[in-house]
Write a protein that holds these residues in place. Structure first.
Motif, mmCIF file in Angstrom:
data_model
loop_
_atom_site.group_PDB
_atom_site.id
_atom_site.type_symbol
_atom_site.label_atom_id
_atom_site.label_comp_id
_atom_site.label_asym_id
_atom_site.label_seq_id
_atom_site.Cartn_x
_atom_site.Cartn_y
_atom_site.Cartn_z
ATOM 1 N N ASN A 147 0.857 -1.195 0.000
ATOM 2 C CA ASN A 147 0.000 0.000 0.000
ATOM 3 C C ASN A 147 0.885 1.234 0.000
ATOM 4 O OD1 ASN A 147 -2.197 1.693 0.138
ATOM 5 N ND2 ASN A 147 -2.458 1.475 2.344
ATOM 6 N N PRO A 148 1.300 1.709 -1.183
ATOM 7 C CA PRO A 148 2.149 2.910 -1.230
ATOM 8 C C PRO A 148 1.372 4.147 -0.776
ATOM 9 C CG PRO A 148 2.222 1.684 -3.310
ATOM 10 C CD PRO A 148 1.085 1.139 -2.513
ATOM 11 N N THR A 149 2.062 5.033 -0.103
ATOM 12 C CA THR A 149 1.475 6.286 0.359
ATOM 13 C C THR A 149 2.348 7.449 -0.088
ATOM 14 O OG1 THR A 149 2.618 6.037 2.477
ATOM 15 C CG2 THR A 149 0.339 5.245 2.347
ATOM 16 N N PHE A 150 1.712 8.585 -0.293
ATOM 17 C CA PHE A 150 2.413 9.770 -0.776
ATOM 18 C C PHE A 150 1.987 10.969 0.058
ATOM 19 C CE2 PHE A 150 2.043 6.862 -4.330
ATOM 20 C CZ PHE A 150 3.313 6.885 -4.892
ATOM 21 N N THR A 151 2.955 11.820 0.356
ATOM 22 C CA THR A 151 2.681 13.069 1.048
ATOM 23 C C THR A 151 2.349 14.155 0.020
ATOM 24 O OG1 THR A 151 5.020 13.690 1.014
ATOM 25 C CG2 THR A 151 4.222 12.417 2.919
ATOM 26 N N PRO A 152 1.682 15.229 0.427
ATOM 27 C CA PRO A 152 1.404 16.314 -0.525
ATOM 28 C C PRO A 152 2.662 16.905 -1.157
ATOM 29 C CG PRO A 152 0.040 16.551 1.436
ATOM 30 C CD PRO A 152 0.995 15.438 1.714
ATOM 31 N N GLU A 153 3.767 16.933 -0.412
ATOM 32 C CA GLU A 153 5.011 17.454 -0.983
ATOM 33 C C GLU A 153 5.540 16.537 -2.081
ATOM 34 O OE1 GLU A 153 4.397 17.035 2.196
ATOM 35 O OE2 GLU A 153 4.153 19.129 2.871
#
Length: 688
Positions: free
Chosen positions: A305-311
């Motif tokens: 489950n990859p996750t990404f920050t807004p940056e």
């Protein structure tokens, strides 16, 4: 005579003493003088015998003061009781069955137990000796009180130490009851030391599962090269989707981790011990059944489950770095091949093109944007948005184990939500899938007719005016035509309608080539196709009953424009494909030329660039042709051609030579509209 009488009395008294030694101590106690029972003991008291005697004494119904004092005296530790008794004893070599004398004289002058004072006087005991015996009794009393105080202090210290030991071994109520029933046992130093040692040993190992989780010996058996979380989360044995675990050694899915579960059986038969819960994302070791906590397993969770920050999302279009997969292959995040399961290439090209639409990608990369949307109970359309978001996160994952992704879960959701109209085992039309996906996604996001109701409307939805009029019959005269024109049916009707893509019609190809043999493959400029939407040109639409004339006028341009070039014509017998090549520019396409002057003034920007191009190759019909897509990677500024798992870079000059089918144009906000905010009169003067 007096001497003979004295000798007979002594013999009788000695016989009585021998008989009394076999009688229990509680029977021999004197009610008037209870301290004699302690002074007349000749042997060392033992713990077991004293406990038995006092338990018997407590069971007998004695209401006299002597018995109560005797029971209080016995509340002494073994060590201190033996010390006090040793002071009263005569010597280690003293006979067992003879009473203790205070002046350490012969047994003849010692008064016997339960004797009258007259017998004591006759035996010739002096008053000094009686006084000495009273003094020894007082000393014994003082020693007993001191031992009681020390025993109480020992009890307090023992309670404090036991409170530190782990709770649950013995309750305080039980310990207090045991102390009341058997006070000598509770004050025994040897037993308390043993209990404390046992409790300390038990408290040292608090939770064996937590200790094992940090030092699992099977972590080196994990094989990351076989891990693939793209497929549907179903047990490979029971085909259940409830409580599914992935074996990190062979990559298979199994249900449960109890003793009767398939994962437990697999761990015993194959000696595969490390498993991952696909829903809770926790690691377990089977068949030992304890949780594994190790920081080296975080890369597996990130692949699941990859996750990404807004940056990170903001910097995606500026990133040109290559990523290295676990198998040492390099790839660009976003430029990743999709596996063709059987005949789903028409879905793959659409998904690849939509994954590079920036607003759509940024929205679905953050799961929190659409996970809070509430749907009616039993509605399955929410699966479409969830699976599409998971697919986009895997396509843009910079830490993949492999350089390709399988859209299996996404396609399963497509088949389910479309009620099997779209299949992965039978090739379909790309425009049918794109149209259904955009409308179904808009509905799954609780979209309405408002342009700002969903991310799909904000990105692709435009507005146009459609003018419709009915064609007059040819065989009528002019007067009859004039009468029909006055009827409401033959008047021009205007409808304002939203649109998601523009359908461009190709001219029919020539049946024969020209004299110079140059018109074998016909070509047409892109501007000619778009002239259909300038609000001037009309097109006839025929039906079995009558025909109507329609013209289209665009009133609002969206940020992204989808152009569909209609190449396939179906009749009752066959499906024909139009091979005409469209000459279109890749950059700086001005859609403002299609707008009316009063409408163009309202748009800040009207210039677009091509960012995706879907091509159909081969013959028409299901299973005969194939699809491929050209995508622009903004980080590197290069074009890439993707066909299933094949990914290659391509020159931009080669893109217009292909048989384009679907195109996506992106609005350029850095090129302003020169007529924005001006009146039509000012625009006319500027043009002149």
């Amino acid at each position: 005579m007096a001497a003979n009488e004295l000798s007979t009395k002594l013999k009788s008294s000695s016989r009585a003493i021998l008989k009394r030694t076999h009688v229990p101590e509680t029977v021999q106690e004197d009610d008037d003088n209870p301290m004699k029972s302690i002074l007349k003991k000749n042997k060392k008291p033992k713990l077991d015998s004293s406990v038995e005697e006092h338990s018997k004494a407590q069971q007998e119904p004695t209401h006299k003061s002597g018995s109560r004092i005797a029971s209080q005296v016995t509340v002494v530790t073994d060590q201190k009781l033996t010390d006090s008794s040793s002071k009263v004893e005569k010597s280690p070599s003293q006979p067992k069955n003879k009473p203790i004398s205070d002046n350490r004289q012969s047994d003849v002058n010692q008064p016997k137990r339960n004797e009258d004072p007259s017998d004591v006087a006759k035996s010739g005991i002096s008053s000094d000796k009686a006084v000495g015996s009273e003094k020894s009794r007082k000393e014994v009393k003082k020693e007993i009180t001191a031992t009681e105080k020390s025993g109480k202090s020992d009890k307090k210290s023992e309670k404090k130490e036991k409170e530190k030991v782990k709770k649950g071994k013995c309750t305080e109520s039980k310990s207090s009851a045991d102390k009341k029933q058997s006070p000598i046992k509770s004050t025994s130093k040897k037993t308390t030391v043993k209990i404390e040692e046992e409790d300390e040993e038990i408290a040292a190992v608090q939770d064996p599962k937590v200790d094992k989780s940090r030092i699992c010996p099977y972590l080196d058996t994990i094989n990351r090269s076989v891990l693939d979380f793209d497929f549907e989360k179903l047990c490979s044995v029971s085909l259940s989707h409830i409580n599914v675990y992935a074996c990190l050694v062979c990559g298979k899915y199994f249900q449960g981790r109890g003793k009767m579960s398939h994962a437990y059986t697999h761990s015993v038969l194959e000696s595969h011990h490390v498993y991952l819960n696909l829903q809770t994302q926790k690691f377990y070791c089977l068949p030992d059944n304890y949780q594994i906590i190790d920081s080296s397993l975080e890369d597996i969770i990130y692949v699941l489950n990859p996750t990404f920050t807004p940056e990170q999302i903001q910097q995606m279009d500026n990133n040109s770095k290559l990523s290295i997969a676990y198998d040492k292959t390099t790839y660009l995040p976003g430029i990743v091949g999709l596996n063709n399961i059987k005949a789903n290439d028409y879905c793959n090209v659409v998904l690849q093109a939509l994954s590079h639409v920036t607003p759509l990608r940024d929205y679905f990369l953050q799961e929190s944007n659409y996970s809070v949307i509430k749907r009616p109970p039993g509605d399955q359309m929410c699966l479409l948005t969830q699976r599409f978001g998971e697919l986009l996160r895997k396509l843009w994952n910079p830490r993949n184990f492999k350089a390709h992704v399988s859209p299996h879960e996404m396609l399963q959701a497509v088949v389910l939500c479309s009620k099997k109209k779209l299949q992965i085992t039978k090739q379909g039309d790309a425009i049918d899938f794109l149209s259904w996906f955009l409308n179904a996604g808009h509905g799954a996001l609780n979209g309405t007719r408002k342009l700002s109701s969903s991310i799909i409307n904000k990105t692709f939805r435009g507005i146009m005016k459609v003018y419709t009029r009915k064609v007059l019959p040819v065989e009528l005269s002019d007067e009859e035509k004039a009468k029909l024109m006055e009827q409401e049916e033959y008047k021009v009707r205007m409808d304002e309608m939203p649109w998601l893509y523009l359908t461009c019609d190709l001219p029919p190809p020539p049946l024969y080539p020209d004299e110079m043999r140059e018109n074998i493959i016909p070509q047409i400029p892109f501007s000619v196709l778009l002239s259909k939407f300038n609000g001037v040109n009309e097109k006839e639409y025929k039906t079995y009953k009558d025909s109507t004339m329609k013209r289209f006028e665009i009133t609002q341009l969206p940020p992204y424009i989808i152009v569909y070039i209609k190449r396939f014509a179906k009749n009752y017998f066959i499906t024909e494909k139009n091979p005409t090549i469209v000459n279109f520019p890749i950059k700086n396409v001005d859609f403002g030329d299609l707008l009316a002057p009063e409408i163009r003034v309202k748009h800040k920007c009207t210039t677009y660039d091509l960012m995706a191009n879907i091509v159909h190759d081969g013959q028409p019909g299901p299973g005969k042709g194939s699809y491929r897509v050209h995508v622009l990677h903004k980080g590197t500024g290069k074009w890439y051609e993707m066909q299933d798992l094949h990914v290659i870079d391509i020159l931009p000059q080669m893109i217009p030579l292909s048989e384009s089918y679907i195109q996506i144009f992106e609005l350029r906000r850095d090129i302003p509209n020169p007529t924005y905010g001006k009146t039509p009169e000012e625009n006319v003067t500027m043009e002149s």
